[in-house]
Design a protein around this motif. Sequence first.
Motif, PDB file in Angstrom:
ATOM      1  N   MET A 104       0.822  -1.214   0.000  1.00 16.86           N
ATOM      2  CA  MET A 104       0.000   0.000   0.000  1.00 16.86           C
ATOM      3  C   MET A 104       0.856   1.266   0.000  1.00 16.86           C
ATOM      4  N   LEU A 105       1.882   1.235   0.852  1.00 16.80           N
ATOM      5  CA  LEU A 105       2.745   2.413   0.934  1.00 16.80           C
ATOM      6  C   LEU A 105       3.456   2.669  -0.389  1.00 16.80           C
ATOM      7  N   LEU A 114      -4.445  16.521  -3.530  1.00 18.59           N
ATOM      8  CA  LEU A 114      -4.465  15.445  -2.538  1.00 18.59           C
ATOM      9  C   LEU A 114      -5.760  14.630  -2.659  1.00 18.59           C
ATOM     10  N   ASP A 139      -8.833   6.994   2.094  1.00 24.49           N
ATOM     11  CA  ASP A 139      -9.298   8.224   2.732  1.00 24.49           C
ATOM     12  C   ASP A 139      -8.161   9.232   2.710  1.00 24.49           C
ATOM     13  N   VAL A 185      -5.893   8.825   5.696  1.00 28.02           N
ATOM     14  CA  VAL A 185      -4.962   7.686   5.589  1.00 28.02           C
ATOM     15  C   VAL A 185      -3.802   8.066   4.670  1.00 28.02           C
ATOM     16  N   GLY A 238      -1.317  10.243   6.338  1.00 26.00           N
ATOM     17  CA  GLY A 238      -0.434   9.485   7.223  1.00 26.00           C
ATOM     18  C   GLY A 238       0.675   8.807   6.432  1.00 26.00           C
ATOM     19  N   MET A 239       0.301   8.239   5.290  1.00 29.59           N
ATOM     20  CA  MET A 239       1.297   7.559   4.450  1.00 29.59           C
ATOM     21  C   MET A 239       2.322   8.561   3.915  1.00 29.59           C
ATOM     22  N   PHE A 248       4.746   9.466   6.537  1.00 30.40           N
ATOM     23  CA  PHE A 248       5.731   8.387   6.723  1.00 30.40           C
ATOM     24  C   PHE A 248       6.854   8.517   5.694  1.00 30.40           C
ATOM     25  N   TRP A 249       6.472   8.722   4.432  1.00 30.68           N
ATOM     26  CA  TRP A 249       7.495   8.821   3.379  1.00 30.68           C
ATOM     27  C   TRP A 249       8.332  10.095   3.521  1.00 30.68           C
ATOM     28  N   ASP A 293       3.535  -0.835   6.444  1.00 26.92           N
ATOM     29  CA  ASP A 293       2.644  -1.236   5.361  1.00 26.92           C
ATOM     30  C   ASP A 293       1.649  -2.296   5.830  1.00 26.92           C
ATOM     31  N   TYR A 300      -1.061  -0.663   7.833  1.00 30.23           N
ATOM     32  CA  TYR A 300      -2.039   0.022   6.985  1.00 30.23           C
ATOM     33  C   TYR A 300      -2.990  -0.987   6.333  1.00 30.23           C
ATOM     34  N   ARG A 301      -2.427  -2.122   5.884  1.00 32.24           N
ATOM     35  CA  ARG A 301      -3.250  -3.144   5.242  1.00 32.24           C
ATOM     36  C   ARG A 301      -4.283  -3.686   6.215  1.00 32.24           C
ATOM     37  N   VAL A 307       2.188  16.592  -5.439  1.00 34.58           N
ATOM     38  CA  VAL A 307       0.836  16.674  -4.893  1.00 34.58           C
ATOM     39  C   VAL A 307       0.667  18.058  -4.277  1.00 34.58           C
ATOM     40  N   ILE A 308      -0.474  18.651  -4.489  1.00 30.95           N
ATOM     41  CA  ILE A 308      -0.736  19.954  -3.875  1.00 30.95           C
ATOM     42  C   ILE A 308      -1.983  19.817  -3.006  1.00 30.95           C
ATOM     43  N   GLU A 309      -1.924  20.390  -1.838  1.00 31.05           N
ATOM     44  CA  GLU A 309      -3.068  20.276  -0.927  1.00 31.05           C
ATOM     45  C   GLU A 309      -4.065  21.380  -1.237  1.00 31.05           C
ATOM     46  N   LEU A 310      -5.277  21.001  -1.567  1.00 29.18           N
ATOM     47  CA  LEU A 310      -6.329  21.982  -1.797  1.00 29.18           C
ATOM     48  C   LEU A 310      -7.240  21.965  -0.578  1.00 29.18           C
TER      49      LEU A 310
END
Lengths: 80, 573
Positions: free
Chosen positions: A1-2, A18, A28, A31, A34-35, A38-39, B92, B95-96, B334-337
């Motif tokens: 997933m990550l 996003l 979501d 979620v 959060g990922m 982490f990265w 990971d 999260y799974r 990625v840009i946060e809107l």
Amino acid sequence: MLQKVLQALEETQGPVSLDELSRQLELDVGVLEGMIDFWVRKGKLKDSRLAACAGGCGNCNPGAQGCTFDRGRPRSITLT
Amino acid sequence: MTSFALTPSLRMTYASPIEVELTRLSEALGHCPDLVARYPMRWLAIQLLEGDTLLQAEVERLGGSVASEALAASRMRLETHYGEDLDVAMVDQRYRFVHDLAAQALTRPKTPSLTMSDRVDRIVTNRWLGIPIFLGLMWVVFKLTTDVAAPFVDWIDAVLTGPVSHWITSLLSITGLSGGWLESLLIDGVIAGVGGVLVFIPVLFSLYFALAILEDSGYMARSAFVMDRLMHRLGLHGKSFLPMVVGFGCSVPAIYATRTLENERDRILTGLLVPFMSCSARLPVYVLVAAIFFPTMAGLVIFGLYLTGILVAIGLGMLLKRTLFGNELPTPFVIELPPYRLPTLRNIWHQMWERTSAFLQHAWTIILGTSMVVWLLLALPVSGEGSFADTDVDQSAFAAVSGVMTPVFAPLGFGSWETSGALLTGFVAKEVVVSTMIQVYNVPGAEEEEVGATTIGEDLLAIGGGFLSATGDALKALPSIIGINLAAEEDEQAPDGLTGAIRQGFDASSGGHGALAALAFLVFVLLYTPCMVAVAAARQEFGSRWMWVSIIGQFVIAWLAALIVFQGGRFFL
């Protein structure tokens, strides 16, 4: 997933919001955030919030929340 | 006593190699009573395997070599399965686990319902509508900063050149200091210089008001998103526009904001382009000159200047990307809107005040200092028969120093020592261009209207009345944003001392093409070398070489652009 987050970013053409990325990955936004965090900690992604203006700016009056002009900058995340 | 503990009915389990090592490590750590007393063993083992350095140091301190060796052995065994990315594998798996659990427990609609922000974004960030909407909003911002703020600019100007100058003169007269150099310093130096810039506070206040609304509502991020997409299509690094958004306020934080770009070449390229975004310090220059030469379309002229800045930055960026900086593919991001929200009065006021107070702080330090230096140079005679603080400005040291640059600007239509001097001082800070122009074009006695002796009470009443009148005029000007003119057409007024002197100066230096020269001057101010603080920021971020490229490069580009405007305009007119 990550890994899917990094992979999706690598394959994206141009900027992506996003929300768009979360829909694409069927995750979501919380979620995904959060990922991403982490990265960022792992140094694979770079978060613009962590690269604020740190200069001796004679033109501005940096308050407790940092440079007043810099706060208008939207947050962005990039592959390193 | 009976104790009840809530135990989860579902336990998170990792893949078997990890579970085996977690059990081994928990047992090894369990032999150390200090660790047992402080931490749950499984949790501690998970943190250690994920590489928590603080806890690792704690385990070494409390658990000694046995615990450390057990950890090292577990990690070594797991590396055969997961390599260096053990922590990635563990996170990971968590999260799974949560994802699967949520999938079993939650029923989601197949098509997620659209939020209000999603619906608005479909229009605002639309591929075709996004840029026209962005330009439309920019238009509203500049109408606000010119037409709506203008009555307050006139009001402050009237207060400073009327009652405030009057009070200072009276005070000096009472103390027996009138008529000397001190009066000249206060009236022609401080009031004309700093006051001349303070007059434009309403302009900046309305700009910051508009920016605060755009930021607080969530639109600013969308504008960056829309422009990013355009830049990306043009082969530029889309992310470059993010620092440029900051550049509309001030170039200095915008230069520092280039740190978010991961590639050194992109950072330098963006750093070179950022100063072309018209910072708020240049706005008073535009308003002053546009109001004199283009009174009926000042908003359009200023809007055009901002747009020119963006276009020059994009054009130059494309050119440099294809030449000096290589044509690498831009990195996606990625840009946060943030969700749209109604801006709060508190937030808007806070931002307006913070930014305006930064400007005021600037006015009382850099602008005041420069105004006094300019006054001193204007007061020093180098030719003629004048004496200190009583000399013709044409014969002053400032005129002699500025005159050296005059031939450089002559082909651009503004080759006079007055404009040359204003542009030279503009290197200190862009607002200083205004203060210097007001000082050098200052016509003695023209600004101060001859009024009968008034009391302080009468002055204060006049100031209050002027404010109410300005508020009324500003409210009448609001509909002009959408093209409805409620204000009565004013008869063409004879230019006052300053306006007339500036017009005459531009007419004289351009062979009668004053308006064209003024437009070339505005283009030059938009594009030329940034202020010294921005230059210092460029040096700190990109090194001396690129700083000089920025200083010289921008000067050359500004010179060429102004030349095209003036000479091209003369050719067609």
